[in-house]
Write a protein that holds these residues in place. Structure first.
Motif, short mmCIF file in Angstrom:
data_model
loop_
_atom_site.label_atom_id
_atom_site.label_comp_id
_atom_site.label_asym_id
_atom_site.label_seq_id
_atom_site.Cartn_x
_atom_site.Cartn_y
_atom_site.Cartn_z
N TYR A 176 38.13 26.76 -45.84
CA TYR A 176 37.87 28.18 -45.53
C TYR A 176 37.22 29.02 -46.56
N ASN A 177 37.76 29.04 -47.77
CA ASN A 177 37.23 29.87 -48.83
C ASN A 177 35.73 29.83 -49.03
N ARG A 178 35.48 28.35 -48.91
CA ARG A 178 34.04 27.81 -49.22
C ARG A 178 33.19 28.51 -48.11
N SER A 179 33.79 28.37 -46.87
CA SER A 179 33.02 28.75 -45.50
C SER A 179 32.64 30.35 -45.75
N LEU A 180 33.48 31.07 -46.39
CA LEU A 180 33.29 32.47 -46.34
C LEU A 180 32.27 32.92 -47.39
N LEU A 181 32.56 32.19 -48.66
CA LEU A 181 31.51 32.31 -49.68
C LEU A 181 29.93 31.95 -49.29
N GLU A 182 29.85 31.01 -48.15
CA GLU A 182 28.60 30.76 -48.10
C GLU A 182 28.15 31.60 -46.80
N SER A 183 28.88 32.26 -45.88
CA SER A 183 28.43 33.06 -44.84
C SER A 183 27.83 34.39 -45.24
N ASP A 184 26.78 34.77 -44.75
CA ASP A 184 26.18 36.13 -45.13
C ASP A 184 26.55 37.07 -44.23
N ALA A 185 27.57 36.87 -43.22
CA ALA A 185 27.94 37.94 -42.47
C ALA A 185 29.34 37.36 -41.83
N ASN A 186 30.35 38.33 -42.30
CA ASN A 186 31.70 37.84 -41.88
C ASN A 186 32.45 38.90 -40.93
N TYR A 187 33.24 38.55 -40.08
CA TYR A 187 33.68 39.72 -39.21
C TYR A 187 35.30 40.04 -39.54
N PHE A 188 35.31 41.20 -39.98
CA PHE A 188 36.90 41.65 -40.13
C PHE A 188 37.15 42.48 -39.00
N SER A 189 38.68 42.33 -38.69
CA SER A 189 39.26 43.15 -37.57
C SER A 189 40.79 43.14 -38.17
N ALA A 190 41.25 44.16 -37.61
CA ALA A 190 42.48 44.83 -38.02
C ALA A 190 43.23 45.73 -37.00
N THR A 191 44.43 45.94 -36.92
CA THR A 191 45.08 46.88 -36.02
C THR A 191 45.92 47.82 -36.74
N GLN A 192 45.66 49.22 -36.52
CA GLN A 192 46.53 50.16 -37.23
C GLN A 192 47.26 51.07 -36.50
N ASP A 193 48.37 51.27 -36.14
CA ASP A 193 48.98 52.25 -35.33
C ASP A 193 48.23 52.17 -33.96
N GLY A 194 48.11 51.09 -33.39
CA GLY A 194 47.57 50.88 -31.98
C GLY A 194 45.90 51.05 -32.04
N VAL A 195 45.40 51.26 -33.08
CA VAL A 195 43.75 51.54 -33.24
C VAL A 195 43.14 50.08 -33.96
N GLN A 196 42.22 49.88 -33.10
CA GLN A 196 41.50 48.44 -33.49
C GLN A 196 40.11 48.65 -34.54
N ILE A 197 40.28 48.28 -35.77
CA ILE A 197 39.15 48.52 -36.48
C ILE A 197 38.51 47.23 -36.69
N GLN A 198 37.12 47.41 -36.82
CA GLN A 198 36.20 46.44 -36.90
C GLN A 198 35.19 46.66 -37.72
N PHE A 199 34.69 45.83 -38.57
CA PHE A 199 33.37 45.77 -39.23
C PHE A 199 32.86 44.63 -39.84
N VAL A 200 31.67 44.41 -39.97
CA VAL A 200 30.94 43.19 -40.71
C VAL A 200 30.69 43.40 -41.89
N GLY A 201 31.24 42.45 -42.78
CA GLY A 201 31.02 42.25 -44.32
C GLY A 201 29.90 41.27 -44.60
N GLY A 202 29.22 41.74 -45.71
CA GLY A 202 28.17 40.88 -46.16
C GLY A 202 28.71 39.60 -47.10
N GLN A 203 27.96 38.82 -47.55
CA GLN A 203 28.32 37.64 -48.27
C GLN A 203 29.19 37.99 -49.26
#
Length: 250
Positions: free
Chosen positions: A76-103
């Protein structure tokens, strides 16, 4: 990030534009809050069905990067290192947080393997009631198979889907007597090649939208006890459905 991927992501997140944060200081504050509260984030690869659950370890706005835990699974670590766009998602106090990170880059943090990624150019913060809802095709509908309180299995068509719940439709008259708040257990949402997920569903809305002689029930449901760690799995399904919907309308 590849231009084609960047454009696809822009198209997918376009409906969320009202919830976009782009000021660097505000983005930094959100990331630092996630770090200080030790909130879990799910990170999914753009090009492989791999994802990890992680926590932010450090945020350096001056240098323009943040650091987060690696996975115990090297593949899984190798997959993330090779991916040029990764999807981040978290929930904080009922609020959904999303963003896309680069490689990301490999990084050692306090003697342990970690990732270092650029600070995102923007992120999205949505109250649960504001989740974007994508409608599905009714010509060849996706299916939801769930159990009624009496343990009888029922099959419904998926009408729309969001991070907060799902809209279903059925002609089964057994739905007529179900009160609001009824739990549909072990529901499998099968969107075929777009993805499959399982959860319990709580009915929040139920109405016959036809007439007694030709019933068609619309059933609005909220996800019940859906694990935070699988939020990105659901987001990928919604993303795929939205891209498919856009391609049908072109």
């Amino acid at each position: 990030m590849d231009t084609t991927i960047s454009q696809a992501l822009s198209d997918v997140f376009a409906p969320l534009e009202d919830y976009r944060i782009s000021h660097p200081k505000a983005i930094g504050n959100v990331l630092k809050q996630l770090m200080s509260r030790k909130e879990f984030l799910t990170v999914a690869c753009n090009h492989r069905p791999h994802q990890i659950v992680t926590r932010i370890l450090d945020v350096n706005m001056e240098a323009g990067f943040f650091i987060y835990d690696g996975s115990a699974e090297p593949v899984y670590n190798r997959s993330l290192l090779e991916s040029d766009a990764n999807y981040f998602s978290a929930t904080q106090d009922g609020v959904q947080i999303q963003f896309v990170g680069g490689q990301p880059e490999q990084h050692m943090f306090e003697g342990c393997f970690a990732f270092r990624s650029p600070i995102p150019e923007s992120l999205y913060r949505m109250q649960r009631r504001d989740f974007f809802r994508v409608e599905t095709s009714l010509k060849n509908p996706y299916r939801c198979i769930a159990k009624l309180p009496d343990r009888r299995q029922i099959t419904l068509d998926i009408f729309d889907l969001s991070l907060g719940g799902v809209g279903l439709r059925s002609r089964d008259i057994a739905l007529e007597v179900l009160p609001i708040g009824t739990l549909l257990s072990q529901a499998v949402l099968d969107c075929r090649n777009m993805g499959t997920t399982q959860t319990d569903l709580k009915i929040t809305y139920l109405q016959n939208i036809k007439n007694p002689g030709s019933a068609l029930y619309h059933v609005g449901c909220r996800f019940e006890n859906y694990p935070k760690s699988r939020a990105t799995e659901l987001q990928r399904m919604i993303t795929s459905l939205e891209l498919a919907r856009k391609s049908r309308s072109i």
